[in-house]
Design an enzyme around this catalytic site. Sequence first.
Site, short mmCIF file in Angstrom:
data_model
loop_
_atom_site.label_atom_id
_atom_site.label_comp_id
_atom_site.label_asym_id
_atom_site.label_seq_id
_atom_site.Cartn_x
_atom_site.Cartn_y
_atom_site.Cartn_z
N THR A 160 -5.06 6.61 -5.85
CA THR A 160 -5.25 6.85 -4.42
C THR A 160 -4.34 7.99 -3.95
OG1 THR A 160 -5.89 4.57 -4.05
CG2 THR A 160 -5.11 5.75 -2.14
N GLU A 198 0.83 -1.21 0.00
CA GLU A 198 0.00 0.00 0.00
C GLU A 198 0.87 1.26 0.00
OE1 GLU A 198 -2.51 -1.09 -1.06
OE2 GLU A 198 -4.16 -0.86 0.34
N1 HSE Z 1 -8.42 4.73 3.16
C1 HSE Z 1 -7.81 4.79 1.87
C2 HSE Z 1 -8.18 6.11 1.22
C3 HSE Z 1 -8.27 3.65 1.05
O1 HSE Z 1 -9.36 6.45 1.24
O2 HSE Z 1 -7.30 6.81 0.73
C4 HSE Z 1 -7.75 3.61 -0.35
O3 HSE Z 1 -8.32 2.49 -1.00
#
Ligand code: HSE
Length: 316
Positions: A190, A138
């Site tokens: 993201t 991530e």
């Molecule tokens: N919590 C993260 C965001 C998840 O919203 O940036 C990304 O899939």
Amino acid sequence: MLDKTISDARGKSVTIHAPGTVANMVCGFDVLGLALNEPYDVMTVKLIDESTVVIHNVDSYNLPTDPARNVAGVALLEMIEKLDRKTGFDITIEKRIKPGSGVGSSAASSAGAVVAANHLLGNIFNNDDLVQMAMFGEKLASGVKHADNIAPCIFGGVTLIRSILPLDIISVPSPLLYVTVVHPQIEVRTEDARQILKKQILLKDAIKQWGNIAGLVAGLMKNDYDLISRSLEDVLIEPVRSILIPAFAEVKARCLEAGALGGGISGSGPSIFMLSKDEATALAVENAMKEVYTATGIAYHTYVTTINPRGVKIIE
Ligand code: HSE
């Protein structure tokens, strides 16, 4: 013991299904997530004698095969660091979850890889260890470690990530819920969707948000659909991010009219998800999503599925 397990397993392979996930669950930015029964990635992992990761992609996404630039690769490199002998992994990845879709594509790769590898090693690591390793994926994908896709992908069901430092993951029981997802075929990275967020929030908004998070968790644990519905409200992130998603407000309004309990942006988008009590409502919600997106002219996919209670599934 570890040596014996590894030598017994060498040359053997395992195939897994790594599910998509919905992070945030509307109000729980970075702290809540759920696993889906569909879509999922398929991955086969084999033990090899070199302390390295060899990656084969069997899809059309052209993701990097250099393990240091691949989310599954970096997660497995972390695992190799923790092994006390020369062992590595050969992985074949068939991505069925489109990267950048908002349903946890990168998490499925990194979580799927570490669960499969751990299975071949005789499950020497626990789920928290696996989450720690997969979070390196991530970090590579979005610049920040977060576990709200990884944790539900590995644990299954709904997970609350109370903290990542130290890691504190709680599985939250939930009633039967149908999940309808529309994935407009545009990409929202993201990293970009995080950069546009405000760094400071007002206390009055924070109070609303934590009331909703607590309400959602309580509603899930008490099987209280009305409380779940009331709590699916995000006053912090959605107002900012929804501008990245075409027809977001219209989709949401039409889905609520169709009977959805509530919903919003799935992870960082562009997918939108809605929760429903029963399948008929979930299908009516899908229909509403289709009508709105067909009118926009943007290509899209929809899914009607349920919460996946077990996370990554070992196939063979
Ligand atoms: N919590 C993260 C965001 C998840 O919203 O940036 C990304 O899939």
